[in-house]
Enzyme design. Structure first.
Site, mmCIF file in Angstrom:
data_model
loop_
_atom_site.group_PDB
_atom_site.id
_atom_site.type_symbol
_atom_site.label_atom_id
_atom_site.label_comp_id
_atom_site.label_asym_id
_atom_site.label_seq_id
_atom_site.Cartn_x
_atom_site.Cartn_y
_atom_site.Cartn_z
ATOM 1 N N GLU A 74 -3.767 -47.237 24.727
ATOM 2 C CA GLU A 74 -5.180 -47.265 24.363
ATOM 3 C C GLU A 74 -6.009 -47.947 25.440
ATOM 4 O O GLU A 74 -5.714 -49.024 25.872
ATOM 5 C CB GLU A 74 -5.370 -48.013 23.046
ATOM 6 N N GLU B 186 0.586 -51.219 15.527
ATOM 7 C CA GLU B 186 -0.017 -52.402 16.199
ATOM 8 C C GLU B 186 0.264 -53.680 15.435
ATOM 9 O O GLU B 186 -0.637 -54.348 14.933
ATOM 10 C CB GLU B 186 -1.527 -52.267 16.307
#
Ligand SMILES: *[C@@H]1O[C@H](CO)[C@@H](O)[C@H](O)[C@H]1NC(C)=O
Ligand SMILES: *[C@@H]1O[C@H](CO)[C@@H](O)[C@H](O)[C@H]1NC(C)=O
Ligand SMILES: *[C@@H]1O[C@H](CO)[C@@H](O)[C@H](O)[C@H]1NC(C)=O
Ligand SMILES: *[C@@H]1O[C@H](CO)[C@@H](O)[C@H](O)[C@H]1NC(C)=O
Ligand SMILES: *[C@@H]1O[C@H](CO)[C@@H](O)[C@H](O)[C@H]1NC(C)=O
Ligand SMILES: *[C@@H]1O[C@H](CO)[C@@H](O)[C@H](O)[C@H]1NC(C)=O
Ligand SMILES: *[C@@H]1O[C@H](CO)[C@@H](O)[C@H](O)[C@H]1NC(C)=O
Ligand SMILES: CC(=O)N[C@H]1CO[C@H](CO)[C@@H](O)[C@@H]1O
Length: 629
Positions: free
Chosen positions: A222, A151
């Site tokens: 996610e 990320e």
């Protein structure tokens, strides 16, 4: 959400590898992932292996499978596996190989988020603290001493021109490992070929700009709680992840700063491995049908009517939907799961006190020794940064000093500025006050009235961290602990920041490991007395009968840590109130595997003035499901 001690939450991720546990050929094109050449619409759910115990893994995985999950996703937690450079640990809850094999044994796929940076509400975002002391290290940058990731895009700018080469390096490194399975970068729009850029977060249906190459599929890595919103947008996605399918427990000191010990208890499988149908209750739309452009199809048929079941026609077949229920059809044909078959109502957790500790004879206590300057060996003429001094071997760091007074001063004020997280101040052994900061607002100033003796006065400040920071750029530069100290008496304000300070890392009880079976006798315990801050309490108990999950009800306590048979079940902080004024967490999971039939040693370190007489060991169950066809 009640994830953190102070309410707010940030979840982020990064490098993801779709692992085929059965040696299958995993590939992709612009339409979907393929396994052995067959197009797949994959549903994935997170279960983090160290947040439960190995004996819980088979049941958690099988319930996730029953819930329609194809892929179990987990981070890899570097700081668990390499606590010291070159010293590896894959035992017990750290046994990732056994976890992956269990996934394979149940016929599911695994998706590894290898990090090494994971964030994950996990202490230091998964980095081992020793990385902080690698000379010249800059985390998450094109920095030779570092080089690893997850990320990244949201922090990339902070690293200026060292950002993009780092992303390329991470991609080349991952692909170069030739694992034979595809790699994704979460939240990285410009993921270099052949790494797939995945959308990560809540709103991918609306915000994802799509794969950065026509031969990559859309992957959503996610989405944070229930299925609702996203489903009608899912036609765009060929793989998505349900974060978190099972949350679990942040045992020991593994939670990140201000994160509570219970992790995502509201996930479909709760902390105790019970189905948590509350997780589905936010459904507001009646039916969700979606098909990928690869021809894959999945459907959720929802009947929110609380009074009657309905029969619906769907793709030429009829389905009976019990009242207030959801059917999941992973292939648009077969009902894999219907919530009503598990429970006729949204289940409620029941806690039954099984063991009480309500007699003073059941407890012994040991008061932590407050160190004075004279007894310290680590000295400095400046106030040291907390984490850099403890090296994370403990939450606790004592700052001690002594000042000389020409005359007695009964009405002075001690003022201590702390960068976080918690402070307990003592002058001449007397408790002056305690204060703490909050998530994203960690600094605070403690002020308390003190009376000073003529001559020497001892100042002892106990600074405590509640987990290390896990998010953002430049983690290695964060600072916590005492920053400045002022004593204001009737004549003047003395800035004593630059006095000579003596330090003690950790508590005496920690050093002696008095929470362990072997070492609990290394101090003289006394009978239960009046409640003082910084007190250790000890008792023994028999395991509750049956096999329902077990939790400690610590509702009568303040803040500290608890151990059962030498294993830390985590920090507790019952006195931390949510905005609604309720304790952030009252029950603390004690895995059955930590218990023996009799004589289980319970030790607590209480920082405040809790009352151990009202602690109970409870069993946890949910309203019994009544099975329906
Ligand atoms: C894996 O599957 C892909 C797509 O079906 C195919 O192109 C590739 O040759 C396969 N690789 C192996 C090693 O079988
Ligand atoms: C449903 O039946 C119709 C008519 O028999 C047929 O054309 C259609 O393809 C069927 N749809 C599905 C999803 O099976
Ligand atoms: C950590 O401590 C060492 C000496 O103990 C010091 O050289 C270094 O600057 C400190 N780093 C930080 C970030 O405080
Ligand atoms: C301060 O600490 C010293 C050294 O431990 C001790 O001898 C002395 O009695 C203490 N003074 C007070 C006022 O507590
Ligand atoms: C006290 O001294 C420290 C160190 O010089 C300084 O950072 C701090 O601002 C001072 N506090 C006050 C209130 O002047
Ligand atoms: C504390 O020491 C620093 C340098 O180490 C100095 O800049 C500062 O002025 C001092 N503060 C006080 C209050 O003496
Ligand atoms: C415990 O108490 C006994 C008797 O008073 C004493 O001899 C012993 O040294 C003490 N042990 C510790 C660890 O303080
Ligand atoms: C499964 C899941 O976490 N669903 C969430 C996905 O994101 C939407 C908001 O965009 C949430 O409302 C859902 O709870």
């Amino acid at each position: 959400m009640d994830i953190s001690w102070s309410v707010a939450v940030a979840l982020l991720v990064v490098m993801v590898m779709v692992v085929s546990t059965g040696g299958a050929n995993v590939s992709y094109d612009g339409r979907s992932l393929m396994i052995d050449g067959e197009r797949k619409m994959l549903f994935s759910g997170s279960i983090h292996y160290p947040r439960s115990t190995p004996d819980m893994w088979p049941s958690l995985i099988s319930k996730a499978k029953e819930g329609g999950i194809d892929v179990i996703e987990t981070y890899v937690f570097w700081n668990l596996h390499e606590p010291q450079p070159g010293q590896y640990d894959f035992s017990g809850r750290r046994d990732i190989v056994a976890f992956i094999k269990q996934i394979q044994a149940q016929g599911l796929y695994a998706c590894l988020r290898i990090g090494p940076y994971i964030e994950g509400e996990w202490t230091y975002g998964g980095f081992p603290f020793w990385l902080h002391d690698v000379p010249g290290v800059v985390f998450r940058s094109n920095n030779e001493p570092f080089k690893i990731e997850n990320e990244y895009q949201n922090v990339e700018k902070a690293f200026g021109e060292d950002g993009p080469p780092y992303v390329s390096w991470a991609a080349e490194m991952a692909v170069g490992l030739q694992t034979g399975v595809p790699w994704c970068m979460c939240k990285q729009d410009d993921a270099p070929d052949p790494v797939i850029n995945a959308c990560n977060g809540l709103r991918c249906g609306e915000t994802f700009t799509g794969p950065n190459s026509p031969n990559k599929p859309s992957i959503w890595t996610e989405n944070w709680t229930s299925f609702c919103f996203i489903i009608h947008r899912l036609t765009r996605f060929s793989g998505w992840l349900h974060y978190q399918y099972h949350g679990g427990t942040n045992f020991g000191r593994t939670a990140a700063e201000y994160m509570i010990t219970s992790y995502y208890d509201q996930a479909p499988l709760d902390e105790y491995d019970n189905l948590n149908l509350k997780a589905y209750k936010h459904y507001t739309i009646q039916a969700y049908v979606f098909s990928g452009d690869s021809g894959a199809c999945a459907a959720f048929l929802v009947n929110m009517d609380n009074t009657k079941s309905v029969v619906v026609q769907f793709q030429n077949s009829s389905y009976e939907l019990p009242r207030k229920s959801i059917s999941i059809l992973p292939d648009c044909k077969t009902v894999a799961f219907n919530t009503a078959k598990v429970s006729t109502q949204f289940n409620t957790r029941i806690t039954i006190p099984a063991i009480k500790f309500d007699a003073a004879e059941k407890w012994e206590q040991f008061e932590e020794v407050i160190p004075q300057f004279d007894a310290t060996t680590l000295r400095s003429d400046v106030l040291l940064e907390h984490m850099n001094t403890t090296k994370d071997v403990s939450d606790y760091l004592w700052y001690t000093s002594s000042i000389q007074q020409d005359s007695m001063e009964q009405q002075s004020t001690l003022s201590v500025k702390s960068l976080g997280h918690v402070l307990h101040a003592f002058v001449n052994g007397e408790h002056v006050g305690s204060l703490h900061g909050r998530f994203r607002n960690t600094a605070f100033t403690l002020e308390g009235a003190v009376s000073l003796n003529e001559g020497t006065n001892n100042i002892s400040l106990l600074s405590a961290t509640v987990g290390l920071p896990d998010s953002g750029s430049f983690l290695e530069r964060r600072a916590l602990g005492v920053e400045s100290v002022i004593i204001q008496d009737s004549k003047e304000a003395k800035n004593i920041t630059n006095l000579s300070w003596g330090y003690q890392v950790g508590l005496l009880g920690e050093k002696l490991q008095i929470y362990s079976l072997e070492e609990s006798k290394s101090v003289n315990w006394s009978s239960l007395g009046s409640s003082q801050p910084l007190t250790w309490y000890k008792s023994v108990f028999d395991a509750p009968k049956g096999d329902d999950p077990v939790a400690l009800n610590l509702g009568s306590m303040g803040k500290g840590e608890a151990w059962v048979n030498g294993q830390s079940i985590g920090r507790y902080w019952v006195s931390f109130r949510t905005l609604a004024g309720i304790p952030s967490q009252t029950w603390y999971h004690v895995p059955r595997s930590f218990l023996q039939p009799g004589d289980n040693l319970l030790v607590l370190f209480e920082e405040e003035t809790g009352n151990p007489l009202d602690i109970t060991v409870d069993t946890i169950s949910v309203t019994k499901p009544s099975l329906r066809k």
